[in-house]
Design a protein around this motif. Sequence first.
Motif, PDB file in Angstrom:
ATOM      1  N   ILE A 293      -1.438  -6.541  -1.661  1.00  0.00           N
ATOM      2  CA  ILE A 293      -2.871  -6.458  -1.899  1.00  0.00           C
ATOM      3  C   ILE A 293      -3.412  -5.431  -0.914  1.00  0.00           C
ATOM      4  N   PRO A 294      -4.069  -4.336  -1.360  1.00  0.00           N
ATOM      5  CA  PRO A 294      -4.233  -3.912  -2.760  1.00  0.00           C
ATOM      6  C   PRO A 294      -2.881  -3.743  -3.465  1.00  0.00           C
ATOM      7  N   HIS A 295      -2.918  -3.775  -4.791  1.00  0.00           N
ATOM      8  CA  HIS A 295      -1.689  -3.685  -5.567  1.00  0.00           C
ATOM      9  C   HIS A 295      -1.038  -2.300  -5.456  1.00  0.00           C
ATOM     10  N   PHE A 296       0.275  -2.295  -5.622  1.00  0.00           N
ATOM     11  CA  PHE A 296       1.090  -1.080  -5.733  1.00  0.00           C
ATOM     12  C   PHE A 296       1.140  -0.244  -4.454  1.00  0.00           C
ATOM     13  N   ARG A 297       0.919  -0.868  -3.319  1.00  0.00           N
ATOM     14  CA  ARG A 297       1.055  -0.124  -2.053  1.00  0.00           C
ATOM     15  C   ARG A 297       2.503  -0.260  -1.586  1.00  0.00           C
ATOM     16  N   LEU A 298       3.369   0.334  -2.350  1.00  0.00           N
ATOM     17  CA  LEU A 298       4.812   0.214  -2.161  1.00  0.00           C
ATOM     18  C   LEU A 298       5.485   1.449  -2.739  1.00  0.00           C
ATOM     19  N   ALA A 299       6.483   1.954  -2.027  1.00  0.00           N
ATOM     20  CA  ALA A 299       7.285   3.074  -2.529  1.00  0.00           C
ATOM     21  C   ALA A 299       8.694   2.935  -1.971  1.00  0.00           C
ATOM     22  N   ALA A 300       9.626   3.666  -2.559  1.00  0.00           N
ATOM     23  CA  ALA A 300      11.017   3.629  -2.095  1.00  0.00           C
ATOM     24  C   ALA A 300      11.565   5.043  -2.018  1.00  0.00           C
ATOM     25  N   ALA A 301      12.479   5.250  -1.076  1.00  0.00           N
ATOM     26  CA  ALA A 301      13.181   6.529  -0.936  1.00  0.00           C
ATOM     27  C   ALA A 301      14.678   6.249  -0.908  1.00  0.00           C
ATOM     28  N   TRP A 302      15.380   6.744  -1.916  1.00  0.00           N
ATOM     29  CA  TRP A 302      16.821   6.531  -2.071  1.00  0.00           C
ATOM     30  C   TRP A 302      17.523   7.843  -1.742  1.00  0.00           C
ATOM     31  N   VAL A 303      18.368   7.832  -0.713  1.00  0.00           N
ATOM     32  CA  VAL A 303      19.013   9.055  -0.241  1.00  0.00           C
ATOM     33  C   VAL A 303      20.508   9.009  -0.534  1.00  0.00           C
ATOM     34  N   ALA A 304      21.009  10.045  -1.173  1.00  0.00           N
ATOM     35  CA  ALA A 304      22.447  10.158  -1.431  1.00  0.00           C
ATOM     36  C   ALA A 304      23.173  10.493  -0.133  1.00  0.00           C
ATOM     37  N   LEU A 305      24.167   9.685   0.217  1.00  0.00           N
ATOM     38  CA  LEU A 305      24.959   9.912   1.432  1.00  0.00           C
ATOM     39  C   LEU A 305      26.313  10.535   1.116  1.00  0.00           C
TER      40      LEU A 305
ATOM     41  N   TRP B 144      10.369   7.013  -5.418  1.00  0.00           N
ATOM     42  CA  TRP B 144       9.721   6.478  -6.609  1.00  0.00           C
ATOM     43  C   TRP B 144       8.596   5.528  -6.209  1.00  0.00           C
ATOM     44  N   SER B 145       7.669   5.356  -7.136  1.00  0.00           N
ATOM     45  CA  SER B 145       6.507   4.510  -6.882  1.00  0.00           C
ATOM     46  C   SER B 145       6.803   3.063  -7.252  1.00  0.00           C
ATOM     47  N   ALA B 146       5.901   2.179  -6.856  1.00  0.00           N
ATOM     48  CA  ALA B 146       6.141   0.735  -6.884  1.00  0.00           C
ATOM     49  C   ALA B 146       6.613   0.203  -8.225  1.00  0.00           C
ATOM     50  N   ASN B 147       6.000   0.653  -9.310  1.00  0.00           N
ATOM     51  CA  ASN B 147       6.229   0.013 -10.608  1.00  0.00           C
ATOM     52  C   ASN B 147       7.196   0.781 -11.504  1.00  0.00           C
ATOM     53  N   LEU B 148       7.828   1.821 -10.975  1.00  0.00           N
ATOM     54  CA  LEU B 148       8.757   2.609 -11.793  1.00  0.00           C
ATOM     55  C   LEU B 148      10.020   1.802 -12.098  1.00  0.00           C
TER      56      LEU B 148
ATOM     57  N   ARG C 283      29.697   5.362  -4.153  1.00  0.00           N
ATOM     58  CA  ARG C 283      28.363   5.899  -4.432  1.00  0.00           C
ATOM     59  C   ARG C 283      27.498   5.583  -3.212  1.00  0.00           C
ATOM     60  N   ARG C 284      27.868   6.211  -2.099  1.00  0.00           N
ATOM     61  CA  ARG C 284      27.220   5.903  -0.829  1.00  0.00           C
ATOM     62  C   ARG C 284      25.766   6.381  -0.824  1.00  0.00           C
ATOM     63  N   SER C 285      24.902   5.485  -0.378  1.00  0.00           N
ATOM     64  CA  SER C 285      23.481   5.802  -0.395  1.00  0.00           C
ATOM     65  C   SER C 285      22.731   4.821   0.487  1.00  0.00           C
ATOM     66  N   GLN C 286      21.503   5.188   0.816  1.00  0.00           N
ATOM     67  CA  GLN C 286      20.611   4.295   1.551  1.00  0.00           C
ATOM     68  C   GLN C 286      19.237   4.339   0.903  1.00  0.00           C
ATOM     69  N   VAL C 287      18.687   3.172   0.621  1.00  0.00           N
ATOM     70  CA  VAL C 287      17.316   3.092   0.122  1.00  0.00           C
ATOM     71  C   VAL C 287      16.456   2.430   1.192  1.00  0.00           C
ATOM     72  N   THR C 288      15.271   2.995   1.389  1.00  0.00           N
ATOM     73  CA  THR C 288      14.281   2.419   2.298  1.00  0.00           C
ATOM     74  C   THR C 288      13.017   2.132   1.502  1.00  0.00           C
ATOM     75  N   HIS C 289      12.453   0.958   1.684  1.00  0.00           N
ATOM     76  CA  HIS C 289      11.185   0.613   1.043  1.00  0.00           C
ATOM     77  C   HIS C 289      10.065   0.728   2.061  1.00  0.00           C
ATOM     78  N   TYR C 290       8.904   1.153   1.568  1.00  0.00           N
ATOM     79  CA  TYR C 290       7.752   1.422   2.434  1.00  0.00           C
ATOM     80  C   TYR C 290       6.515   0.689   1.933  1.00  0.00           C
ATOM     81  N   HIS C 291       5.798   0.057   2.853  1.00  0.00           N
ATOM     82  CA  HIS C 291       4.423  -0.352   2.631  1.00  0.00           C
ATOM     83  C   HIS C 291       3.519   0.674   3.311  1.00  0.00           C
ATOM     84  N   PHE C 292       2.210   0.396   3.306  1.00  0.00           N
ATOM     85  CA  PHE C 292       1.263   1.372   3.850  1.00  0.00           C
ATOM     86  C   PHE C 292       0.248   0.689   4.748  1.00  0.00           C
TER      87      PHE C 292
END
Length: 243
Positions: A117-129, A202-206, A220-229
Amino acid sequence: MNTNQKNLLKQFEEDGYVVFSLDNLDKLIATINADVDQLIESGEYKTNSKIYSYNSSPRVVESWKYSQAAKKLAFNPQILNFLTEYYESVPQPFSTINFLRSTEQPLHSDYIHFGTIPHFRLAAAWVALEDIDPRSGPIQLVPGSHKKPAVCFSDLGLPVAASLGDVKRNYTMYEDHIRTGLKQSNEEAIAPQLAAGDVIIWSANLLHGSPICEDNSLSRRSQVTHYHFSETEMFYNPSFSKI
């Protein structure tokens, strides 16, 4: 702001994701991969709940607590700058997951896991390792799917979970709902070709996932990080919430 940055922001608005290369990551990638290998060898690592596991390959959760290199990637300035520009707010990384192989997870929205709350204040970054082999079960994305209304468990007539068994049942029904909806709308997922050091934001609802894997013996080595704001007022788990 340069022309390339403006184009990326426009694409993010339209498609719900962008792909670009991060600078000077070779040494950091090598360190992250070595740190994750050491964590797995030690056996002292946290994984996702089995509810969200689709094969035997471990997902290393919160590697940033053990690996300064993983933490540094979560705070990569190119990622933070992009998120700051788009969301006009300070991005706050709160979750990392490191993968060795494809998850083979069906398409889903992160917003079914992390509500705000507020809605959709979320994103992710997926990095190829590493360079991602197309046969290894790469990340797939459904362009534009972020513009659809978020699907909540209550939309499916499901009660708030009272146990992990309820969570698994509800989530399986959610996955089936997404799968059926995409089939009916004839929407197709795409799998960008990714090299080591490339990032997908990518954005929250994708809708995204790795439902197709030709050869799970391939890494398929990778790291994803999720972010709030920074201006987010509340965080909640949709599995256990009526919001």
